[in-house]
Design a protein around this motif. Sequence first.
Motif, short mmCIF file in Angstrom:
data_model
loop_
_atom_site.label_atom_id
_atom_site.label_comp_id
_atom_site.label_asym_id
_atom_site.label_seq_id
_atom_site.Cartn_x
_atom_site.Cartn_y
_atom_site.Cartn_z
N VAL A 1 -105.45 -57.01 -96.94
CA VAL A 1 -106.22 -56.99 -98.19
C VAL A 1 -105.35 -56.42 -99.30
O VAL A 1 -104.67 -55.40 -99.11
CB VAL A 1 -107.49 -56.13 -98.05
N LYS A 2 -105.38 -57.07 -100.46
CA LYS A 2 -104.65 -56.59 -101.63
C LYS A 2 -105.60 -56.43 -102.81
O LYS A 2 -106.55 -57.19 -102.95
CB LYS A 2 -103.51 -57.54 -102.02
N LEU A 3 -105.33 -55.44 -103.63
CA LEU A 3 -106.02 -55.28 -104.90
C LEU A 3 -105.40 -56.26 -105.89
O LEU A 3 -104.18 -56.28 -106.08
CB LEU A 3 -105.85 -53.84 -105.42
N VAL B 1 -116.60 -53.75 -103.68
CA VAL B 1 -116.36 -54.99 -102.93
C VAL B 1 -115.20 -54.78 -101.95
O VAL B 1 -115.28 -55.14 -100.78
CB VAL B 1 -116.05 -56.16 -103.88
N LEU B 2 -114.12 -54.19 -102.43
CA LEU B 2 -112.96 -53.95 -101.57
C LEU B 2 -113.29 -53.01 -100.42
O LEU B 2 -112.80 -53.18 -99.30
CB LEU B 2 -111.81 -53.40 -102.41
N LEU C 1 -108.36 -65.63 -103.37
CA LEU C 1 -108.81 -64.94 -104.57
C LEU C 1 -110.29 -64.59 -104.44
O LEU C 1 -111.07 -65.38 -103.91
CB LEU C 1 -108.62 -65.83 -105.80
N GLY C 2 -110.69 -63.46 -104.97
CA GLY C 2 -112.11 -63.10 -105.01
C GLY C 2 -112.77 -63.19 -103.65
O GLY C 2 -113.76 -63.89 -103.47
N LEU D 1 -106.38 -61.33 -98.22
CA LEU D 1 -107.58 -61.40 -99.04
C LEU D 1 -107.42 -60.48 -100.24
O LEU D 1 -106.65 -59.51 -100.19
CB LEU D 1 -108.80 -61.00 -98.22
N SER D 2 -108.16 -60.76 -101.31
CA SER D 2 -108.01 -59.93 -102.51
C SER D 2 -109.32 -59.85 -103.29
O SER D 2 -110.18 -60.72 -103.19
CB SER D 2 -106.91 -60.50 -103.42
N ASP D 3 -109.44 -58.80 -104.07
CA ASP D 3 -110.54 -58.62 -105.02
C ASP D 3 -110.14 -57.50 -105.95
O ASP D 3 -109.08 -56.88 -105.76
CB ASP D 3 -111.86 -58.32 -104.29
N CYS D 4 -110.99 -57.22 -106.94
CA CYS D 4 -110.62 -56.17 -107.91
C CYS D 4 -111.70 -55.11 -108.08
O CYS D 4 -111.49 -54.12 -108.78
CB CYS D 4 -110.31 -56.80 -109.27
#
Length: 348
Positions: free
Chosen positions: A238-240, A187-188, A158-159, A180-183
Amino acid sequence: MNENDFSSYLVNIQKQFFSGVPVTEISLKDICFEITEENEAKLIDGTVNHPIILKYPVKYSYQTIFLKKLLSILESGSTSSEIADTIYEHYVRVLNSKSDVYYKHYYLNHNDIITLEENPNLISDGTTGLCTWQASLHLAEWCIQNNHLFDSKNIFELGSGVGLLGIVLSKKTTAKEIWLSDCHSQVLNKLCKNIKLNTTDYKIIDEIDLEQFDLLKSGRTLLKAVSDGVEGQKTFGVKLFDWVDVSTPGLFSDLFCDYVLAADVVYDSSVFEHLLRNAETLKSFLKTIEQTESLHYRKLDCVKPKVLFWNQDTPIELYAVYSRRRIFIDYGVPRNDTKRNYYGGHLI
């Protein structure tokens, strides 16, 4: 100072310089004591003139301060040899250099250095995710020292920010899948760049143009890469993911995780209710666990730095939180630099 001692000091200084440790915390006096002209050259070639630094520079103002401190120590008479002209030449070069993009580098060993494009400011564009925080370094070190836990496992972070933890996992563990992920769009964007920069042994099989970011929904795969090794095929992607969408049915129906990781994600109390339905600090976070019949926790020993370098004055508390189906580890990192108590942590 003999050559073995000098080499040891140089590696320590490289780790700090590459990762942008404040120059005031770098002990240059020890390495400069009775330094020879030959070792002066090694010090310069190992820092401001290192090929990685020349290609992916740390902030030029930082390099200038580093060289200014070095020259000040050498000019004070701590060495009997003359100061090499090249040091002054590099000082002028760095002083007159400019760049819109800066990097930090995390030294795993002599042949393996993680290079990350980072923002020099702790908070920019409305997010803290554009730089690497102390808790991420600590968690990455914890994972290195406990890498057996991740053998053939699927991991979701997360984050993820600029990607240090995930890239360390890809290099220092035999995890089967790392997601990995972020919103945050910027950053992405940096996260995907950094993964491609540091995982040249992976082949990208899926990638989304982030120009379409506003049209994308939580759970969407933005980048997927695979690598065939002796342990079999590995996946890195990587995922949103926005935590407010955590209850969306079928959000990650295609994803199975053995571990969920996070570093420095609970500095903002407004996100707590989406993490563990709690809007208080670490104390309340633990209290909530105590009140949940299906969860319990115990305090663990923190690790000491062996591979990565971080400020050990940062207070860290490490907890293992257990449920019937998974383990959740969190450590609190109080930050008082902004006159508020923030807490960062990691989850497993």
